[in-house]
Design a protein around this motif. Structure first.
Motif, PDB file in Angstrom:
ATOM      1  N   LEU A  55      -5.363   0.110  -5.149  1.00 40.66           N
ATOM      2  CA  LEU A  55      -5.125  -1.002  -4.237  1.00 40.66           C
ATOM      3  C   LEU A  55      -5.182  -0.577  -2.770  1.00 40.66           C
ATOM      4  CD1 LEU A  55      -4.326  -4.002  -4.248  1.00 40.66           C
ATOM      5  CD2 LEU A  55      -1.950  -3.283  -4.300  1.00 40.66           C
ATOM      6  N   ALA A  56      -4.731   0.620  -2.459  1.00 43.96           N
ATOM      7  CA  ALA A  56      -4.616   1.059  -1.064  1.00 43.96           C
ATOM      8  C   ALA A  56      -5.938   1.008  -0.295  1.00 43.96           C
ATOM      9  CB  ALA A  56      -4.000   2.459  -1.001  1.00 43.96           C
TER      10      ALA A  56
ATOM     11  N   GLU B  87       2.244   1.863  -3.485  1.00 48.42           N
ATOM     12  CA  GLU B  87       1.244   2.420  -4.394  1.00 48.42           C
ATOM     13  C   GLU B  87       1.008   3.902  -4.114  1.00 48.42           C
ATOM     14  OE1 GLU B  87      -3.117   1.446  -6.158  1.00 48.42           O
ATOM     15  OE2 GLU B  87      -2.889   1.362  -3.986  1.00 48.42           O
TER      16      GLU B  87
ATOM     17  N   GLY C  45       0.816  -1.210   0.000  1.00 47.75           N
ATOM     18  CA  GLY C  45       0.000   0.000   0.000  1.00 47.75           C
ATOM     19  C   GLY C  45       0.848   1.257   0.000  1.00 47.75           C
TER      20      GLY C  45
ATOM     21  N   ARG D  53       3.911   5.910  -5.565  1.00 46.98           N
ATOM     22  CA  ARG D  53       3.788   6.085  -7.024  1.00 46.98           C
ATOM     23  C   ARG D  53       2.709   7.109  -7.367  1.00 46.98           C
ATOM     24  NH1 ARG D  53       4.848   0.451  -7.010  1.00 46.98           N
ATOM     25  NH2 ARG D  53       2.635   0.003  -6.918  1.00 46.98           N
ATOM     26  N   TYR D  54       1.615   7.089  -6.632  1.00 48.60           N
ATOM     27  CA  TYR D  54       0.543   8.068  -6.850  1.00 48.60           C
ATOM     28  C   TYR D  54       1.044   9.486  -6.561  1.00 48.60           C
ATOM     29  CZ  TYR D  54      -3.782  10.634  -6.068  1.00 48.60           C
ATOM     30  OH  TYR D  54      -4.777  11.560  -6.100  1.00 48.60           O
TER      31      TYR D  54
ATOM     32  N   PRO E 134      -5.261   6.015  -6.332  1.00 47.75           N
ATOM     33  CA  PRO E 134      -4.823   4.720  -5.795  1.00 47.75           C
ATOM     34  C   PRO E 134      -5.960   3.714  -5.869  1.00 47.75           C
ATOM     35  CG  PRO E 134      -4.309   6.503  -4.268  1.00 47.75           C
ATOM     36  CD  PRO E 134      -5.162   7.087  -5.343  1.00 47.75           C
TER      37      PRO E 134
END
Length: 164
Positions: free
Chosen positions: A105-106, A49, A46, A52-53, A103
């Protein structure tokens, strides 16, 4: 203190807590260690991700901030953006009402971490109740009861450690 530094401190604090709890289970309770490692892996996934966001958002902010006038070629300007943002930004510039990617997946990992903590709590409670039952069935004197209640106390430690 900058927002970026606060994010790093909070992330490292959470990782340290998960590592501390996992270290307490190393060599004593392999199931609790496995649950703790799974929680740590989800936590790191998490965080990656979200990193990266944050990087993609910063690159879009820089690209828009560097504009003083309309670019000669939209395609050329879009090349400086991360690949995941290009199509959504192009559609927004062309007038479409499209949301920018966020995001994915988070939000699911947050729920998964809560569920893993609850699973650990329930597993620990089962170990506690089973150990207490066995302790009370097999013990005949006070010293034996004390010795046999050590397993249920370890179950409680498993339960509350994974909840944290």
């Amino acid at each position: 203190m900058s927002k970026y530094l606060i994010n790093i401190v909070v992330f490292l604090s959470g990782l340290a807590v998960a590592g501390w709890i996992g270290a307490g289970y190393a060599g004593t309770n392999p199931l609790a260690l496995a649950v703790t490692l799974l929680i740590g892996a989800c936590y790191v996934a998490g965080a990656l991700e979200l990193l990266r966001y944050q990087q993609a958002t910063s690159s879009l902010r820089r690209a828009v901030g560097n504009l003083s006038e309309a670019p000669a070629s939209l395609g050329g300007w879009l090349e400086q953006l991360p690949a995941g943002l290009r199509n959504a930004v192009r559609l927004r510039v062309e007038g479409e009402r499209v949301g920018l990617p966020g995001p994915a997946l988070a939000p699911y990992l947050v729920g998964l971490l809560v569920l893993l903590g609850m699973l650990g709590t329930f597993l620990g409670m089962v170990v506690t109740l089973r150990g207490t039952g066995l302790a009370l069935e097999s013990a005949t004197d006070l010293a034996a009861i004390r010795a046999s209640l050590a397993a249920p106390v370890k179950g409680l430690g498993f339960a509350f450690g994974t909840s944290i």
